[in-house]
Write a protein that holds these residues in place. Structure first.
Motif: not given
Length: 102
Positions: A18, A42-43, A45-47, A49-51
């Protein structure tokens, strides 16, 4: 919990899914702090290791700190941290590392 060297990394020059990775140190501190560790993990990981499709450049810088967190019995989300380390490793082996996220 101490995360020595965290301030020495030039996070703002790194990228996650992002944009600038300038927010990664705060997420790592929140993981170390019991209060909202699941949300912070969670945040993060999402940033980085994107999806599950690729690993962003900030992941390499975050990895040593994730290992320190995984080593600490004080971290309430250790299992999740170890899982994230495994996911990052798997994607790196598959060659899905992206230097230019977002």
């Amino acid at each position: 919990m101490a995360l020595p060297g965290l301030a020495r990394v030039e996070w703002s020059t790194l990228r996650h899914a992002y944009g600038s990775a300038g927010d990664v140190p705060e997420l790592l501190w929140r993981i170390a702090d019991d209060e909202d560790a699941p949300d912070a993990l969670f945040d993060l990981s999402n940033k980085i290791y994107h999806r599950g499709g690729f690993v962003c450049s900030a992941a390499a810088a975050a990895l040593p700190f994730l290992v320190r967190l995984a080593e600490s019995a004080e971290v309430t989300v250790r299992q999740g941290v170890v899982g994230l380390i495994g996911q990052l490793t798997e994607q790196a082996v598959l060659g899905r590392v992206s230097e230019a996220c977002s």
